[in-house]
Design a protein around this motif. Structure first.
Motif, PDB file in Angstrom:
ATOM      1  N   LYS A   1     -20.134   4.503  12.796  1.00  5.37           N
ATOM      2  CA  LYS A   1     -21.062   3.514  13.355  1.00  5.37           C
ATOM      3  C   LYS A   1     -21.961   2.939  12.268  1.00  5.37           C
ATOM      4  CE  LYS A   1     -21.312   5.187  18.094  1.00  5.37           C
ATOM      5  NZ  LYS A   1     -22.159   5.778  19.134  1.00  5.37           N
ATOM      6  N   ALA A   2     -22.440   3.798  11.373  1.00  5.05           N
ATOM      7  CA  ALA A   2     -23.304   3.325  10.289  1.00  5.05           C
ATOM      8  C   ALA A   2     -22.540   2.361   9.385  1.00  5.05           C
ATOM      9  CB  ALA A   2     -23.840   4.505   9.483  1.00  5.05           C
ATOM     10  N   LEU A   3     -21.303   2.696   9.075  1.00  3.08           N
ATOM     11  CA  LEU A   3     -20.484   1.822   8.238  1.00  3.08           C
ATOM     12  C   LEU A   3     -20.262   0.484   8.926  1.00  3.08           C
ATOM     13  CD1 LEU A   3     -18.726   1.321   5.770  1.00  3.08           C
ATOM     14  CD2 LEU A   3     -16.828   2.373   7.027  1.00  3.08           C
ATOM     15  N   ARG A   4     -19.947   0.518  10.218  1.00  4.91           N
ATOM     16  CA  ARG A   4     -19.729  -0.729  10.961  1.00  4.91           C
ATOM     17  C   ARG A   4     -20.996  -1.579  10.974  1.00  4.91           C
ATOM     18  NH1 ARG A   4     -18.320   0.579  16.661  1.00  4.91           N
ATOM     19  NH2 ARG A   4     -20.557   0.607  16.846  1.00  4.91           N
ATOM     20  N   ASP A   5     -22.156  -0.923  11.125  1.00  3.83           N
ATOM     21  CA  ASP A   5     -23.419  -1.662  11.131  1.00  3.83           C
ATOM     22  C   ASP A   5     -23.676  -2.332   9.786  1.00  3.83           C
ATOM     23  OD1 ASP A   5     -23.736  -0.851  13.709  1.00  3.83           O
ATOM     24  OD2 ASP A   5     -25.351   0.572  13.297  1.00  3.83           O
ATOM     25  N   ARG A   6     -23.309  -1.654   8.700  1.00  5.49           N
ATOM     26  CA  ARG A   6     -23.517  -2.259   7.370  1.00  5.49           C
ATOM     27  C   ARG A   6     -22.559  -3.416   7.139  1.00  5.49           C
ATOM     28  NH1 ARG A   6     -23.812   3.126   5.746  1.00  5.49           N
ATOM     29  NH2 ARG A   6     -21.737   3.033   4.837  1.00  5.49           N
ATOM     30  N   VAL A   7     -21.330  -3.265   7.630  1.00  3.44           N
ATOM     31  CA  VAL A   7     -20.314  -4.294   7.388  1.00  3.44           C
ATOM     32  C   VAL A   7     -20.539  -5.512   8.268  1.00  3.44           C
ATOM     33  CG1 VAL A   7     -17.834  -4.770   7.557  1.00  3.44           C
ATOM     34  CG2 VAL A   7     -18.626  -2.635   6.569  1.00  3.44           C
ATOM     35  N   GLN A   8     -20.988  -5.302   9.512  1.00  2.46           N
ATOM     36  CA  GLN A   8     -21.158  -6.407  10.451  1.00  2.46           C
ATOM     37  C   GLN A   8     -22.573  -6.382  11.030  1.00  2.46           C
ATOM     38  OE1 GLN A   8     -18.056  -5.409  13.196  1.00  2.46           O
ATOM     39  NE2 GLN A   8     -16.532  -6.579  12.071  1.00  2.46           N
ATOM     40  N   PRO A   9     -23.581  -6.757  10.239  1.00  2.00           N
ATOM     41  CA  PRO A   9     -24.962  -6.646  10.715  1.00  2.00           C
ATOM     42  C   PRO A   9     -25.259  -7.509  11.943  1.00  2.00           C
ATOM     43  CG  PRO A   9     -24.879  -7.777   8.612  1.00  2.00           C
ATOM     44  CD  PRO A   9     -23.516  -7.250   8.879  1.00  2.00           C
ATOM     45  N   ARG A  10     -24.656  -8.686  12.036  1.00  2.61           N
ATOM     46  CA  ARG A  10     -24.946  -9.545  13.191  1.00  2.61           C
ATOM     47  C   ARG A  10     -24.409  -8.924  14.468  1.00  2.61           C
ATOM     48  NH1 ARG A  10     -22.884 -15.459  12.691  1.00  2.61           N
ATOM     49  NH2 ARG A  10     -24.425 -15.440  11.031  1.00  2.61           N
ATOM     50  N   ARG A  11     -23.192  -8.418  14.408  1.00  5.59           N
ATOM     51  CA  ARG A  11     -22.602  -7.780  15.592  1.00  5.59           C
ATOM     52  C   ARG A  11     -23.378  -6.522  15.969  1.00  5.59           C
ATOM     53  NH1 ARG A  11     -16.262  -7.076  15.667  1.00  5.59           N
ATOM     54  NH2 ARG A  11     -16.476  -9.317  15.736  1.00  5.59           N
ATOM     55  N   ALA A  12     -23.830  -5.769  14.966  1.00  8.29           N
ATOM     56  CA  ALA A  12     -24.604  -4.555  15.229  1.00  8.29           C
ATOM     57  C   ALA A  12     -25.929  -4.904  15.898  1.00  8.29           C
ATOM     58  CB  ALA A  12     -24.848  -3.798  13.928  1.00  8.29           C
ATOM     59  N   ARG A  13     -26.566  -5.973  15.437  1.00  3.74           N
ATOM     60  CA  ARG A  13     -27.835  -6.396  16.045  1.00  3.74           C
ATOM     61  C   ARG A  13     -27.620  -6.815  17.495  1.00  3.74           C
ATOM     62  NH1 ARG A  13     -31.007 -11.138  16.645  1.00  3.74           N
ATOM     63  NH2 ARG A  13     -33.223 -10.664  16.509  1.00  3.74           N
ATOM     64  N   ALA A  14     -26.553  -7.553  17.740  1.00  5.91           N
ATOM     65  CA  ALA A  14     -26.250  -7.978  19.107  1.00  5.91           C
ATOM     66  C   ALA A  14     -25.983  -6.762  19.996  1.00  5.91           C
ATOM     67  CB  ALA A  14     -25.042  -8.917  19.102  1.00  5.91           C
ATOM     68  N   ALA A  15     -25.285  -5.771  19.463  1.00  6.50           N
ATOM     69  CA  ALA A  15     -25.001  -4.559  20.243  1.00  6.50           C
ATOM     70  C   ALA A  15     -26.295  -3.807  20.559  1.00  6.50           C
ATOM     71  CB  ALA A  15     -24.037  -3.654  19.469  1.00  6.50           C
ATOM     72  N   ARG A  16     -27.213  -3.754  19.588  1.00  9.15           N
ATOM     73  CA  ARG A  16     -28.512  -3.100  19.834  1.00  9.15           C
ATOM     74  C   ARG A  16     -29.283  -3.839  20.918  1.00  9.15           C
ATOM     75  NH1 ARG A  16     -28.803  -2.678  14.276  1.00  9.15           N
ATOM     76  NH2 ARG A  16     -30.227  -4.433  14.197  1.00  9.15           N
ATOM     77  N   MET A  17     -29.263  -5.161  20.870  1.00  8.72           N
ATOM     78  CA  MET A  17     -29.964  -5.952  21.879  1.00  8.72           C
ATOM     79  C   MET A  17     -29.371  -5.713  23.275  1.00  8.72           C
ATOM     80  SD  MET A  17     -32.379  -7.537  20.460  1.00  8.72           S
ATOM     81  CE  MET A  17     -32.939  -7.955  18.844  1.00  8.72           C
ATOM     82  N   ARG A  18     -28.045  -5.671  23.354  1.00  5.85           N
ATOM     83  CA  ARG A  18     -27.404  -5.394  24.649  1.00  5.85           C
ATOM     84  C   ARG A  18     -27.780  -4.007  25.157  1.00  5.85           C
ATOM     85  NH1 ARG A  18     -23.095  -7.980  22.169  1.00  5.85           N
ATOM     86  NH2 ARG A  18     -22.144  -5.988  21.651  1.00  5.85           N
TER      87      ARG A  18
END
Length: 60
Positions: free
Chosen positions: A33-50
């Motif tokens: 999950k940490a790696l995915r968040d670093r690679v795709q910060p916009r998608r990670a931010r959207a997932a956090r918002m959801r």
């Protein structure tokens, strides 16, 4: 009839082994999950918002 049945193997596994495997799995999951968040910060931010929206609308 096979010597090693899946049900029998599960019974012989101790709780300590199961907890150790679970802890290892959760560590690897968090790393992924940490790696995915670093690679795709916009998608990670959207997932956090959801997730935040889900928690706000959750009723006990």
């Amino acid at each position: 009839m096979p010597e090693h049945e899946p049900e029998h193997e599960e019974e012989t596994a101790t709780d300590a082994q199961r907890r150790r495997r679970r802890a290892q799995f959760l560590r690897e999951l968090n790393e992924a999950k940490a790696l995915r968040d670093r690679v795709q910060p916009r998608r990670a931010r959207a997932a956090r918002m959801r997730q935040q929206m889900r928690m706000r609308t959750f009723r006990w």
